[in-house]
Structures are given as structure tokens and as C-alpha cells.
Design a protein around this motif. Structure first.
Motif, PDB file in Angstrom:
ATOM      1  N   ALA A  52       3.802 -10.161 -10.413  1.00 36.00           N
ATOM      2  CA  ALA A  52       2.535  -9.820 -11.073  1.00 36.00           C
ATOM      3  C   ALA A  52       1.531  -9.283 -10.065  1.00 36.00           C
ATOM      4  N   MET A  53       1.507  -9.877  -8.880  1.00 35.24           N
ATOM      5  CA  MET A  53       0.606  -9.418  -7.831  1.00 35.24           C
ATOM      6  C   MET A  53       0.973  -8.004  -7.394  1.00 35.24           C
ATOM      7  N   GLU A  54       2.255  -7.746  -7.287  1.00 39.18           N
ATOM      8  CA  GLU A  54       2.715  -6.410  -6.898  1.00 39.18           C
ATOM      9  C   GLU A  54       2.330  -5.371  -7.949  1.00 39.18           C
ATOM     10  N   GLU A  55       2.464  -5.739  -9.229  1.00 39.58           N
ATOM     11  CA  GLU A  55       2.063  -4.832 -10.291  1.00 39.58           C
ATOM     12  C   GLU A  55       0.565  -4.541 -10.222  1.00 39.58           C
ATOM     13  N   SER A  56      -0.223  -5.569  -9.944  1.00 37.14           N
ATOM     14  CA  SER A  56      -1.673  -5.382  -9.851  1.00 37.14           C
ATOM     15  C   SER A  56      -2.029  -4.420  -8.716  1.00 37.14           C
ATOM     16  N   ILE A  57      -1.414  -4.626  -7.553  1.00 39.11           N
ATOM     17  CA  ILE A  57      -1.714  -3.770  -6.399  1.00 39.11           C
ATOM     18  C   ILE A  57      -1.269  -2.336  -6.670  1.00 39.11           C
ATOM     19  N   ASN A  58      -0.090  -2.160  -7.241  1.00 34.32           N
ATOM     20  CA  ASN A  58       0.382  -0.804  -7.546  1.00 34.32           C
ATOM     21  C   ASN A  58      -0.527  -0.116  -8.556  1.00 34.32           C
ATOM     22  N   THR A  59      -1.042  -0.869  -9.524  1.00 33.64           N
ATOM     23  CA  THR A  59      -1.952  -0.281 -10.510  1.00 33.64           C
ATOM     24  C   THR A  59      -3.262   0.140  -9.850  1.00 33.64           C
ATOM     25  N   ILE A  60      -3.762  -0.685  -8.942  1.00 35.73           N
ATOM     26  CA  ILE A  60      -4.987  -0.329  -8.212  1.00 35.73           C
ATOM     27  C   ILE A  60      -4.795   0.971  -7.445  1.00 35.73           C
ATOM     28  N   LEU A  61      -3.677   1.081  -6.738  1.00 35.21           N
ATOM     29  CA  LEU A  61      -3.414   2.297  -5.954  1.00 35.21           C
ATOM     30  C   LEU A  61      -3.228   3.506  -6.852  1.00 35.21           C
ATOM     31  N   MET A  63      -4.583   3.951  -9.877  1.00 33.26           N
ATOM     32  CA  MET A  63      -5.882   4.330 -10.426  1.00 33.26           C
ATOM     33  C   MET A  63      -6.790   4.940  -9.358  1.00 33.26           C
ATOM     34  N   ALA A  64      -6.628   4.502  -8.104  1.00 33.74           N
ATOM     35  CA  ALA A  64      -7.468   5.026  -7.019  1.00 33.74           C
ATOM     36  C   ALA A  64      -7.286   6.522  -6.838  1.00 33.74           C
ATOM     37  N   ARG A  65      -6.100   7.023  -7.174  1.00 32.12           N
ATOM     38  CA  ARG A  65      -5.860   8.473  -7.044  1.00 32.12           C
ATOM     39  C   ARG A  65      -6.752   9.291  -7.973  1.00 32.12           C
ATOM     40  N   LEU A  66      -7.272   8.641  -9.004  1.00 34.71           N
ATOM     41  CA  LEU A  66      -8.162   9.350  -9.929  1.00 34.71           C
ATOM     42  C   LEU A  66      -9.485   9.737  -9.268  1.00 34.71           C
ATOM     43  N   LYS A  67      -9.765   9.149  -8.102  1.00 34.01           N
ATOM     44  CA  LYS A  67     -11.000   9.512  -7.396  1.00 34.01           C
ATOM     45  C   LYS A  67     -10.959  10.945  -6.872  1.00 34.01           C
ATOM     46  N   GLU A  68      -9.765  11.519  -6.870  1.00 34.52           N
ATOM     47  CA  GLU A  68      -9.664  12.935  -6.520  1.00 34.52           C
ATOM     48  C   GLU A  68     -10.259  13.802  -7.618  1.00 34.52           C
ATOM     49  N   GLY A  69     -10.438  13.220  -8.776  1.00 31.04           N
ATOM     50  CA  GLY A  69     -11.028  13.939  -9.901  1.00 31.04           C
ATOM     51  C   GLY A  69     -12.366  13.368 -10.294  1.00 31.04           C
ATOM     52  N   ARG A  70     -12.469  12.901 -11.519  1.00 33.36           N
ATOM     53  CA  ARG A  70     -13.752  12.503 -12.089  1.00 33.36           C
ATOM     54  C   ARG A  70     -14.179  11.089 -11.703  1.00 33.36           C
ATOM     55  N   LEU A  71     -13.220  10.221 -11.408  1.00 32.56           N
ATOM     56  CA  LEU A  71     -13.509   8.798 -11.240  1.00 32.56           C
ATOM     57  C   LEU A  71     -14.512   8.535 -10.105  1.00 32.56           C
ATOM     58  N   LYS A  72     -15.538   7.732 -10.442  1.00 31.62           N
ATOM     59  CA  LYS A  72     -16.558   7.366  -9.455  1.00 31.62           C
ATOM     60  C   LYS A  72     -16.314   5.972  -8.873  1.00 31.62           C
ATOM     61  N   TYR A  73     -15.980   5.013  -9.743  1.00 27.20           N
ATOM     62  CA  TYR A  73     -15.899   3.627  -9.293  1.00 27.20           C
ATOM     63  C   TYR A  73     -14.614   2.961  -9.773  1.00 27.20           C
ATOM     64  N   LEU A  74     -14.040   2.170  -8.881  1.00 26.27           N
ATOM     65  CA  LEU A  74     -12.855   1.377  -9.202  1.00 26.27           C
ATOM     66  C   LEU A  74     -13.212  -0.100  -9.021  1.00 26.27           C
ATOM     67  N   ILE A  75     -13.147  -0.854 -10.121  1.00 20.41           N
ATOM     68  CA  ILE A  75     -13.533  -2.264 -10.124  1.00 20.41           C
ATOM     69  C   ILE A  75     -12.295  -3.120 -10.356  1.00 20.41           C
ATOM     70  N   VAL A  76     -12.107  -4.128  -9.512  1.00 18.78           N
ATOM     71  CA  VAL A  76     -10.991  -5.054  -9.655  1.00 18.78           C
ATOM     72  C   VAL A  76     -11.539  -6.403 -10.095  1.00 18.78           C
ATOM     73  N   ALA A  77     -11.006  -6.895 -11.209  1.00 14.23           N
ATOM     74  CA  ALA A  77     -11.466  -8.167 -11.768  1.00 14.23           C
ATOM     75  C   ALA A  77     -10.291  -9.135 -11.877  1.00 14.23           C
ATOM     76  N   GLY A  78     -10.599 -10.400 -12.145  1.00 10.60           N
ATOM     77  CA  GLY A  78      -9.567 -11.370 -12.494  1.00 10.60           C
ATOM     78  C   GLY A  78      -8.913 -12.075 -11.323  1.00 10.60           C
ATOM     79  N   CYS A  79      -7.664 -12.460 -11.518  1.00 12.33           N
ATOM     80  CA  CYS A  79      -6.984 -13.401 -10.628  1.00 12.33           C
ATOM     81  C   CYS A  79      -6.741 -12.854  -9.226  1.00 12.33           C
ATOM     82  N   LEU A  80      -6.336 -11.592  -9.095  1.00  9.42           N
ATOM     83  CA  LEU A  80      -6.097 -11.036  -7.766  1.00  9.42           C
ATOM     84  C   LEU A  80      -7.389 -11.007  -6.966  1.00  9.42           C
ATOM     85  N   ALA A  81      -8.480 -10.607  -7.613  1.00  9.56           N
ATOM     86  CA  ALA A  81      -9.780 -10.565  -6.942  1.00  9.56           C
ATOM     87  C   ALA A  81     -10.196 -11.961  -6.502  1.00  9.56           C
ATOM     88  N   GLU A  82     -10.009 -12.957  -7.376  1.00 11.08           N
ATOM     89  CA  GLU A  82     -10.396 -14.335  -7.051  1.00 11.08           C
ATOM     90  C   GLU A  82      -9.540 -14.892  -5.927  1.00 11.08           C
TER      91      GLU A  82
END
Length: 449
Positions: A52-61, A63-82
Motif C-alpha cells: 500500500a505504501m508503494e502504491e501511494s508513493i508511485n501515485t504521488i510520483l 501525479m507530480a508529472r502533471l506539474k509539467e502542465g496545469r497542476l500547481k499544487y500536490l497535497i498528500v493526506a492520510g496515513c503515509l503523510a502521518e
């Protein structure tokens, strides 16, 4: 501003995500499902086990690629952040803000802080609060699970401290949501067309102990059952040692309560249970299963098991197999042990080889397939209520579930019908064919609900 929220992990996490979406909607943010249109991406993460942790990290990475386009902010919430609040910005510099497990009600404030900090070199924003805080929002949530079923989280946290589990360390102690808040939320869900309410928590069976000085899950069930429009109530995550007589009587006597219980056992053998820190033993487990089957003969029992726990022997594995063969549980999920830093079990001697743990898991599932097939074959020729989930145009069949199947974790019924069925409709279906997981059936009569 367009917000994309990605919810990972369990249905409890989904409840937090739906609460965040409700707050965002109430504050006039536009919710989008298209990542290319997102100005802000919020990822509600899971870190219960390594996968589950690996899936979370891969999803973050991803989504981070979207910053090459319109995305301004990437927010991480929940268990991995805690769980990794000290490391997350160093390890994942793409992240702009982190919200802990008890900070999701501050999602709007976090976005505002990011906007205000834009001129200050994009300073990371954090929102970590007391993990024993109970978060209850007054804003109506956005139901994402469908138009007819939804999850209602009745408590947060856990007091069990099983030796393999990180949940108490990132979700805090057990705390019940006040009954009046839950009834209000259940009424709202009914007003939105929800017919099946699934009660979830880290542990549902202790509901009310901290607030009312007694277990009162059975009272909550009766209160929800009185709400017009609710047809099915399903209960998940019932620890066997906490199941009590009034609750069993409620299963026997409350028509809207599905004769289905999710009872996570993790193992059957006393030595393994003791090392796991479980508060029960094999004799008590068998007694509670037999009591259910005595009072509710058609009870469907689901469990989850761990294979390869540190110190587990071949003979203990074989005894677990014998237990499953004898008890013939309806639904079984098996996970290989995940060695989690910070848990007592991570330091135990005799860690089991991953390949052996996987072999044991596969053997358990092979046995359970035989058990499940036999139990499903017993359903052939009989009529069952089925709640329709949708239509499969490729196969020209409707898809639904009996009371024996929880959404997203158990099997399906493929229903042949020559007229249109609306999702959420409950119909009478005669089972005509059975496999180890899924069933095939056809409409018996005109539906009545």
C-alpha cells in the motif's frame, strides 16, 4: 480552481476523502475527475503495509508529472503523510503540502495557505494535529461509491496494538463518532438514494464503549434501520472477541441487517495468535462462529488471514488449513505478512521467507476455492435478493450482489434479464450456475423494491 482527489487504501480512508470533497464543494471549488484539468491534486494515501505504501508513493510520483502542465499544487493526506511526516518533503520534494490523519477537515485552509505562500518560494505547508482527535465535519460529504451504496465510518482508531499493525500509531486510539452525527449522515445518505449502508471502522464491534460506557453497535443498527429508504445494512471489521449477545440477536431479528459479518481472525492457532497480540484463542473463535450459525443459520462469515507470520511453523500452517476445512467460512482473504518498521513483530526472531509465505497463502486460497465452490453450488436452484450494481453491455447481463457479498471485496451475481434494471434495485434472482467466487442467475419475478 479545479481539484482532483485520489483516494487510496481502505473504505475508512474513502470516508475521509468524501468528507474532504464535501468541504471543497461547500467552498465553491470545482471537483474534477480529469487529471489534465486539475489545478490541485489531493492524494489521500495508505501505508498499512508495504504494498500500500508503494502504491501511494508511485501515485504521488505519477501525479507530480502533471506539474509539467496545469497542476500547481500536490497535497498528500492520510496515513503515509502521518507515518512519515519527518521525511516526506525530503524524500518527495514534489509535494507541496501534507495533511495528517486528523487534519483532513482543514483541506480548504491548506489550499488557501498554498495560495498565500506562492510568493514565498513555495514553502511546504503542513497540517498535523493530535492523532487522538475525533474529526467530525458538519458539511455533507460527496458520496463517491455509487448512487445506491455508501460507507458510514462509525469510529476511528484502535486500542488493540496487534504486534504487526501500525494503525494505532497513525490513526490513534479508538474513539466512536457520536450517534447523533451518524444518524444525521445516514439520513443524508438515504436522501441521496443510498439503499445499502456499510458500517466501517478499524473495529466496529466496540462502538460506543468510550462515549456511552457500553457496546451499543446493536442500538445504532436499529436506529439506522428506522430510516426510510435504507434497505440493507452491512457490518464490517468485527473483532471476534468483542462480539456480544445483543449484537448476534440483532443479526437474527433486524430485517434490514444483512446476515453477513466480516470477522478478521488473522489465524486460528493459539501460539500464532498470542505472538500477534490478538485477544482471543481458537476455542473462543469456534464458539462465536457456532453461536452465529446456531442463531442465524444462513449467516455468511468473511475473514482475513495472515500467512507467514514470524515464527509460524509448517504444522501451524497445516492446522490453519484444517480449521478452514472444518469451519467452512464463506469468504476468506489471505495476505502474506508484511514486516512494518516500528511494530514489535518486525523485531521478532524467525522471520518467514517471503516465498514460503506466498506458498502458504496460495495453498490456503486453493483450499478456500474448493470450500467456496461447494457453498456456492448449494445456492443453485434457490432464490436470493440481489442488489443490482450495473450492466455489462459486452455480456448483456446485469451485475449485482447477494447479502453474502460485500461491495468491492466479495463475489458478484451476473443476472440475465430481458428488461431494464436500475442500479440499486433489489430483485429476486434464481441462481442457475456457480463458480468459486461468482454466480449466474435469472430474474424470478417482477421486483418488488
Amino acid at each position: 480552481m479545479n481539484i482532483l482527489l485520489v483516494s487510496l487504501g481502505c473504505d475508512k480512508n474513502l470516508c475521509d476523502s468524501e468528507a474532504m470533497l464535501g468541504l471543497l464543494r461547500a467552498n465553491n471549488y470545482n471537483i474534477t475527475n480529469n487529471e489534465e484539468d486539475a489545478d490541485v491534486v489531493v492524494i489521500n494515501t495508505c501505508s498499512f503495509i508495504h504494498d500500500a505504501m508503494e502504491e501511494s508513493i508511485n501515485t504521488i510520483l505519477e501525479m507530480a508529472r502533471l506539474k509539467e502542465g496545469r497542476l500547481k499544487y500536490l497535497i498528500v493526506a492520510g496515513c503515509l503523510a502521518e507515518r512519515f511526516k519527518e521525511e516526506i518533503f525530503d524524500e518527495l520534494p514534489e509535494v507541496d503540502a501534507c495533511i495528517g490523519t486528523t487534519g483532513f477537515d482543514k483541506i480548504v485552509e491548506v489550499i488557501n495557505s498554498l495560495e498565500n505562500n506562492e510568493k514565498d518560494n513555495n514553502i511546504p505547508v503542513t497540517c498535523f494535529e493530535d492523532i487522538d482527535k475525533l474529526v467530525v465535519t458538519d458539511t455533507d460529504k460527496v458520496i463517491t461509491s455509487g448512487t445506491f451504496m455508501g460507507y458510514l465510518k462509525i469510529a476511528e482508531g484502535c486500542n488493540k496494538f496487534c504486534t504487526y499493525c501500525v494503525i494505532p500509531h497513525i490513526r490513534g486510539k479508538f474513539r466512536s463518532v457520536p450517534k447523533e452525527n451518524l444518524i444525521k449522515e445516514a439520513n443524508y445518505m438515504a436522501s441521496q438514494g443510498i439503499k445499502e449502508i456499510v458500517l466501517v471502522a478499524q473495529e466496529t464491534t466496540c462502538y460506543g464503549v468510550d462515549l456511552y460506557g457500553k457496546k451499543c453497535l446493536h442500538e445504532l443498527i436499529h436506529d439506522i434501520a428506522s430510516i426510510e429508504g435504507i434497505e440493507w445494512i452491512r457490518v464490517m471489521y468485527c473483532y471476534p472477541e468483542e462480539i456480544y449477545d445483543e449484537l448476534i440477536d440483532t443479526f437474527a431479528n433486524e430485517p434490514k441487517l444483512c446476515h453477513y459479518i466480516d470477522m478478521p481472525l488473522q489465524h486460528s492457532e493459539d501460539n500464532v495468535l498470542h505472538r500477534m497480540g490478538r485477544k482471543t484463542d481458537k476455542k473462543a473463535i469456534i464458539e462465536i462462529i457456532n453461536k452465529f450459525r446456531s442463531k442465524v443459520p444462513d449467516m455468511a462469515i468473511r475473514t482475513s488471514l495472515i500467512s507467514g507470520f514470524p515464527g509460524e511453523s509448517q504444522s501451524e500452517h497445516e492446522s490453519l488449513m484444517e480449521f478452514l476445512d472444518e469451519m467452512e467460512l464463506d469468504r476468506v482473504g489471505v495476505f502474506t505478512y508484511s514486516r512494518e518498521d516500528g511494530t514489535p513483530a518486525a523485531g521478532f526472531d524467525n522471520q518467514i521467507d517471503e516465498e514460503l509465505a506466498a506458498t502458504w497463502r496460495d495453498e490456503i486460497m486453493e483450499l478456500q476455492q474448493e470450500v467456496s465452490l461447494d457453498k456456492n453450488l448449494e445456492m443453485v436452484g434457490k432464490s436470493y435478493k440481489v442488489i443490482i450494481e450495473g450492466y455489462s453491455p459486452e455480456d448483456d447481463v446485469y451485475v449485482g450482489r447477494t447479502y453474502k457479498d460485500a461491495p468491492n471485496v466479495d463475489g458478484l451475481v451476473f443476472v440475465n434479464c430481458d428488461y431494464e434494471l436500475i442500479s440499486g434495485t433489489i430483485v429476486d434472482v434464481v441462481i442457475t450456475e456457480a463458480g468459486p467466487y461468482d454466480l449466474i442467475g435469472e430474474i424470478k419475478d417482477e421486483f418488488t423494491k
